[in-house]
Design a protein around this motif. Structure first.
Motif, short mmCIF file in Angstrom:
data_model
loop_
_atom_site.label_atom_id
_atom_site.label_comp_id
_atom_site.label_asym_id
_atom_site.label_seq_id
_atom_site.Cartn_x
_atom_site.Cartn_y
_atom_site.Cartn_z
N GLU A 198 0.84 -1.20 0.00
CA GLU A 198 0.00 0.00 0.00
C GLU A 198 0.87 1.24 0.00
N GLY A 199 0.34 2.29 -0.61
CA GLY A 199 1.04 3.57 -0.59
C GLY A 199 0.90 4.22 0.77
N VAL A 200 2.00 4.72 1.30
CA VAL A 200 2.01 5.34 2.63
C VAL A 200 2.06 6.86 2.52
N ALA A 201 2.94 7.36 1.67
CA ALA A 201 3.11 8.81 1.55
C ALA A 201 3.73 9.15 0.21
N THR A 202 3.41 10.34 -0.29
CA THR A 202 4.00 10.83 -1.53
C THR A 202 4.46 12.27 -1.33
N ILE A 203 5.44 12.68 -2.14
CA ILE A 203 5.85 14.07 -2.20
C ILE A 203 6.03 14.43 -3.67
N ASP A 204 5.32 15.46 -4.09
CA ASP A 204 5.24 15.83 -5.49
C ASP A 204 6.39 16.76 -5.87
#
Length: 123
Positions: A46-52
């Motif tokens: 699962e995706g936990v965190a993103t930074i664009d």
């Protein structure tokens, strides 16, 4: 082509903190959406965190207020600071990079992956 190398994590007691580090083989600043995923034993990743590209961050609800994703662009490094850890945070954590447009915590969007770092949280 970007190579990603995770480090950090390990065994932590519930309520404790740890930090994951992802070193990239080249600068990802402005060109990639960076993300952390995790896979718990017997569960799907699962995706936990993103930074664009512009620094906008997103988090899965279960980690909001406890985890912080950040990057040091000068060092080509991505971080995941994890506080107030819970046993359900146990799993293999993966760093990933998406070279395309947008920034979603979706496995299928990611172009590059690290091999993972293990985090074990004991109660």
């Amino acid at each position: 082509q970007v190579q990603l190398f995770e480090s950090g994590g390990g065994s932590v007691q519930a309520g404790g903190s740890t930090r994951l580090i992802c070193a990239a083989s080249k600068s990802t600043y402005g060109g990639y959406c960076m993300a952390w995923f995790r896979q718990a034993p017997g569960k799907q990743r699962e995706g936990v965190a993103t930074i664009d590209h512009d620094g906008t961050t997103t988090y899965v609800d279960s980690v909001k207020g406890r985890f912080t994703i950040s990057q040091d662009n000068g060092q080509n490094t991505l971080y995941l600071q994890m506080n107030d850890l819970k046993p359900e945070d146990t799993g293999m954590y993966f760093c990933a990079a998406d070279a395309g447009w947008g920034c979603r915590p979706a496995e299928g969007d990611m172009d590059y992956w690290g091999k993972g770092a293990l985090v074990i949280v004991s109660s």
